[in-house]
Design a protein around this motif. Structure first.
Motif, PDB file in Angstrom:
ATOM      1  N   GLU A   1      -2.473   0.503   9.244  1.00 36.51           N
ATOM      2  CA  GLU A   1      -3.199  -0.429   8.617  1.00 36.51           C
ATOM      3  C   GLU A   1      -3.010  -1.873   9.521  1.00 36.51           C
ATOM      4  O   GLU A   1      -3.588  -2.726   8.964  1.00 36.51           O
ATOM      5  CB  GLU A   1      -2.939  -0.420   7.075  1.00 36.51           C
ATOM      6  CG  GLU A   1      -1.429  -0.988   6.896  1.00 36.51           C
ATOM      7  CD  GLU A   1      -1.292  -0.838   5.339  1.00 36.51           C
ATOM      8  OE1 GLU A   1      -0.324  -1.460   4.847  1.00 36.51           O
ATOM      9  OE2 GLU A   1      -1.882   0.215   4.816  1.00 36.51           O
TER      10      GLU A   1
ATOM     11  N   GLN B   1      -7.265   3.738  -2.494  1.00 33.05           N
ATOM     12  CA  GLN B   1      -6.576   2.589  -3.045  1.00 33.05           C
ATOM     13  C   GLN B   1      -6.231   1.756  -2.075  1.00 33.05           C
ATOM     14  O   GLN B   1      -6.260   0.586  -2.340  1.00 33.05           O
ATOM     15  CB  GLN B   1      -5.578   3.281  -4.149  1.00 33.05           C
ATOM     16  CG  GLN B   1      -5.760   3.975  -5.032  1.00 33.05           C
ATOM     17  CD  GLN B   1      -4.601   4.501  -5.795  1.00 33.05           C
ATOM     18  OE1 GLN B   1      -3.890   5.047  -5.133  1.00 33.05           O
ATOM     19  NE2 GLN B   1      -4.850   5.019  -6.970  1.00 33.05           N
ATOM     20  N   LYS B   2      -5.796   2.434  -0.901  1.00 32.54           N
ATOM     21  CA  LYS B   2      -5.336   1.406   0.301  1.00 32.54           C
ATOM     22  C   LYS B   2      -6.591   0.556   0.610  1.00 32.54           C
ATOM     23  O   LYS B   2      -6.118  -0.705   1.101  1.00 32.54           O
ATOM     24  CB  LYS B   2      -4.976   2.420   1.306  1.00 32.54           C
ATOM     25  CG  LYS B   2      -3.551   2.957   1.338  1.00 32.54           C
ATOM     26  CD  LYS B   2      -3.305   3.726   2.246  1.00 32.54           C
ATOM     27  CE  LYS B   2      -1.949   4.280   2.356  1.00 32.54           C
ATOM     28  NZ  LYS B   2      -1.517   5.256   3.219  1.00 32.54           N
ATOM     29  N   GLN B   3      -7.633   1.012   0.751  1.00 32.34           N
ATOM     30  CA  GLN B   3      -8.785   0.443   1.135  1.00 32.34           C
ATOM     31  C   GLN B   3      -9.001  -1.196   0.100  1.00 32.34           C
ATOM     32  O   GLN B   3      -9.172  -2.162   0.453  1.00 32.34           O
ATOM     33  CB  GLN B   3      -9.878   0.906   1.157  1.00 32.34           C
ATOM     34  CG  GLN B   3     -11.213   0.468   1.995  1.00 32.34           C
ATOM     35  CD  GLN B   3     -10.711   0.043   3.295  1.00 32.34           C
ATOM     36  OE1 GLN B   3     -10.060   0.703   4.087  1.00 32.34           O
ATOM     37  NE2 GLN B   3     -10.846  -1.220   3.704  1.00 32.34           N
TER      38      GLN B   3
ATOM     39  N   LEU C   1       0.164   4.779  -2.017  1.00 35.30           N
ATOM     40  CA  LEU C   1      -1.420   4.737  -2.431  1.00 35.30           C
ATOM     41  C   LEU C   1      -2.158   5.673  -1.589  1.00 35.30           C
ATOM     42  O   LEU C   1      -1.986   6.101  -0.425  1.00 35.30           O
ATOM     43  CB  LEU C   1      -1.996   3.151  -2.484  1.00 35.30           C
ATOM     44  CG  LEU C   1      -1.194   2.172  -3.201  1.00 35.30           C
ATOM     45  CD1 LEU C   1      -1.970   0.997  -3.257  1.00 35.30           C
ATOM     46  CD2 LEU C   1      -1.103   2.568  -4.658  1.00 35.30           C
TER      47      LEU C   1
ATOM     48  N   ARG D   1      -6.324  -3.401   1.070  1.00 36.93           N
ATOM     49  CA  ARG D   1      -6.702  -4.198   2.114  1.00 36.93           C
ATOM     50  C   ARG D   1      -7.838  -5.320   1.982  1.00 36.93           C
ATOM     51  O   ARG D   1      -7.592  -6.324   2.531  1.00 36.93           O
ATOM     52  CB  ARG D   1      -6.855  -3.164   3.237  1.00 36.93           C
ATOM     53  CG  ARG D   1      -5.790  -2.403   3.856  1.00 36.93           C
ATOM     54  CD  ARG D   1      -6.073  -1.387   4.848  1.00 36.93           C
ATOM     55  NE  ARG D   1      -5.282  -0.225   4.917  1.00 36.93           N
ATOM     56  CZ  ARG D   1      -5.527   0.946   5.468  1.00 36.93           C
ATOM     57  NH1 ARG D   1      -7.007   1.523   5.648  1.00 36.93           N
ATOM     58  NH2 ARG D   1      -4.952   1.796   5.308  1.00 36.93           N
TER      59      ARG D   1
ATOM     60  N   THR E   1       0.776  -1.245  -0.071  1.00 34.20           N
ATOM     61  CA  THR E   1      -0.031  -0.075  -0.087  1.00 34.20           C
ATOM     62  C   THR E   1       0.729   1.216   0.039  1.00 34.20           C
ATOM     63  O   THR E   1       0.265   2.374  -0.090  1.00 34.20           O
ATOM     64  CB  THR E   1      -1.121  -0.085   1.268  1.00 34.20           C
ATOM     65  OG1 THR E   1       0.157   0.007   2.442  1.00 34.20           O
ATOM     66  CG2 THR E   1      -1.777  -1.095   1.219  1.00 34.20           C
ATOM     67  N   ASP E   2       2.207   1.122  -0.127  1.00 33.53           N
ATOM     68  CA  ASP E   2       3.293   2.283   0.004  1.00 33.53           C
ATOM     69  C   ASP E   2       2.789   3.353  -1.245  1.00 33.53           C
ATOM     70  O   ASP E   2       2.696   2.745  -2.382  1.00 33.53           O
ATOM     71  CB  ASP E   2       4.599   1.870  -0.379  1.00 33.53           C
ATOM     72  CG  ASP E   2       5.436   2.902   0.177  1.00 33.53           C
ATOM     73  OD1 ASP E   2       5.287   3.678   0.999  1.00 33.53           O
ATOM     74  OD2 ASP E   2       6.541   2.977  -0.486  1.00 33.53           O
TER      75      ASP E   2
ATOM     76  N   THR F   1       5.136  -3.536   5.928  1.00 31.64           N
ATOM     77  CA  THR F   1       4.843  -2.257   5.871  1.00 31.64           C
ATOM     78  C   THR F   1       5.215  -1.480   6.819  1.00 31.64           C
ATOM     79  O   THR F   1       6.134  -1.964   7.720  1.00 31.64           O
ATOM     80  CB  THR F   1       3.019  -2.175   6.059  1.00 31.64           C
ATOM     81  OG1 THR F   1       2.744  -0.860   5.994  1.00 31.64           O
ATOM     82  CG2 THR F   1       2.742  -2.772   7.312  1.00 31.64           C
TER      83      THR F   1
END
Lengths: 251, 244
Positions: free
Chosen positions: A196, A170-172, A166, A175, A163-164, A191
């Protein structure tokens, strides 16, 4: 539960620098392990050793009980990997790239087509299906990297900072995908974004300077703060990984 | 086999995905024309054959083969995609041979682009087309050896320019060991068996006769074993980088 991924006393140095200094961990099916550590702690090196890209100086890597260095091809069949920064072949289209990855994993015909479509759907790539990878935004690139990692439904999934860089939306997406994949796979997610961790990970391993300094649930670790401080993952992380305390915590 | 073909296809299409490949082919064909007609005195000789072309072909390949080889591994290492490639369920040997084969097919395309010369000599006279065909095959086989050496050099570095220089240097050594000038120097400085051995593994000693229409089993064995040797070195370099 049987561990699908097992690292035993893995060591790796680059010249005089000891990058990974005796890391052991295991992940079972249905489990998401958060692999945390400050920058330069040895997270990526550990992951590169786990996927068979780097040969360890010592120790053992097992994927589904298969020794990575004794039977690498067999071990890698069970593996999906998203390298740090999601490197991709920029000159290919998304479709062409996934087709290549599937074919290189021995898929063909309708099986390959189904795997490509399914991966594209799960990572929400269908809108850029025919687009050149070089023209994609960072978020889409990361998802293409994820799609190739999950398209063969691997038993073990190793994601290096997925997720770096984002945005929150987008992270969601990423995940949710990890949680969904966790039903059938053993997953390691590295991470340094602590927020998160509770949302995604069942268990956490924190490393500093190539050594494991803490392991347990996010709650357990959050409690490991200096005397009198409020339990918090961030405080515990800083407490455990700063130079002064790292040696004591490891001991 | 499926994985092998997937890599060959990907590599081959990667060559044509950028204009660089076309630039190389155009330069190669232009140089082939210059060396055949100008340097090789094609018209003054008054013979309708491709002897001047085949005389210079290995030296042209000395320029082209490193250019084709340089990106094979250096580009993957530089962009990081080598992590994807080497974590696929395939052996290092599969990846090495597939990449080489793609480059070799691309070299074949480059050679085919010079077929205008072949057509020209047939239009001007009636050359021995068997000799010409054999010359092309000898050139392609020689290109395969130089490409394998170049690919091994490409695996050493992430910088394509350095890869080109290393590849060109190794190819130059393989070429020049077989020239009379270098042989004379080596003959004076080294024991005779060593100088002879160096001549035997040099590229020109197995190219010259074949380009004139005489092929022996020894030449075929040389091309196969020399290519295999450099591919093996390539595998070793990739494996060594994993442990480095």
């Amino acid at each position: 539960m049987d561990a699908l991924l097992r690292l035993e006393d893995v060591r790796k140095s680059f010249g005089p620098i000891m990058a990974v200094d005796g890391i052991s961990l295991s992940v079972a099916r249905g489990e998401v392990l958060g692999f945390l550590g400050p920058n330069g702690a040895g997270k990526s090196t550990t992951m590169k050793v786990a996927v068979g890209f780097l040969r360890p100086d010592g120790g053992r890597v097992e994927i589904c009980g298969i020794d990575m260095w004794a039977r690498p091809v067999e071990a890698k069949r069970h593996l999906g990997y998203l390298p740090e920064g999601a490197p991709l072949y920029d000159e290919m289209t998304v479709r062409g790239f996934l087709k290549f990855c599937g074919a290189a994993r021995g898929m063909s015909g309708s099986g390959l087509k189904r795997a490509m479509e399914e991966a594209a759907e799960r990572t929400r790539l269908t809108s850029v299906w025919g687009q050149g990878i070089g023209t994609l935004s960072k978020g889409f690139r990361r998802r293409v990297g994820l799609a190739q990692a999950i398209m063969h439904r691997p038993d073990v999934l190793i994601l290096d900072e997925p997720t770096d860089g984002l945005d929150p939306n987008q992270k969601q997406v990423v995940r949710d995908l990890i949680r969904e994949m966790a039903k059938d796979s053993a997953i390691i997610v590295s991470t340094h974004i602590l927020e998160e961790v509770p949302a995604v990970c069942d268990r956490v391993v924190i490393i500093a300077r190539g050594r494991v300094v803490a392991a347990g649930t996010a709650e357990d670790i959050a409690a490991r703060v200096p005397d009198g401080a409020e339990p918090s993952l961030e405080m515990a992380f800083r407490h455990l990984t700063t130079r002064e305390s790292a040696g004591r915590a490891a001991a | 086999m499926r994985a092998f073909m997937a890599i060959v296809r990907r590599e081959l299409s990667a060559y044509f995905a950028t204009p660089i490949a076309y630039v190389f082919i155009v330069i190669f064909v232009a140089l082939a024309g210059v060396f055949t007609f100008q340097v090789g005195n094609f018209f003054a000789r008054g013979v309708a054959d491709l002897a001047p072309f085949f005389l210079y072909l290995p030296w042209l390949l000395l320029v082209l083969a490193p250019a084709v080889a340089m990106r094979l591994w250096a580009e993957e290492r530089n962009s990081g995609t080598i992590e994807l490639l080497l974590t696929l369920p395939l052996t290092t040997t599969t990846a090495v041979v597939a990449k080489w084969l793609a480059g070799w097919l691309f070299l074949g395309v480059g050679l085919m682009a010079t077929f205008g010369l072949w057509i020209t000599v047939n239009w001007l006279g009636s050359p021995d087309n068997g000799v010409i065909a054999l010359g092309y095959l000898a050139g392609w086989a020689t290109g395969g050896v130089l490409l394998a050496a170049g690919a091994a050099m490409s695996a050493i570095t992430r910088n394509q320019v350095i890869a080109y220089v290393l590849a060109a240097a190794v190819c130059f050594i393989l070429m020049s060991m077989g020239t009379p000038l270098v042989q004379e120097v080596l003959g004076g400085a080294l024991p005779a068996p060593v100088a002879e051995a160096l001549l035997a593994i040099s590229v020109p000693s197995h190219y010259a006769a074949v380009a004139q229409g005489v092929v022996t089993l020894a030449d075929v064995v040389y091309w196969l074993s020399m290519t295999a040797f450099w591919l093996f070195i390539n595998v070793l370099v990739v494996e060594w980088k994993k442990a480095a």
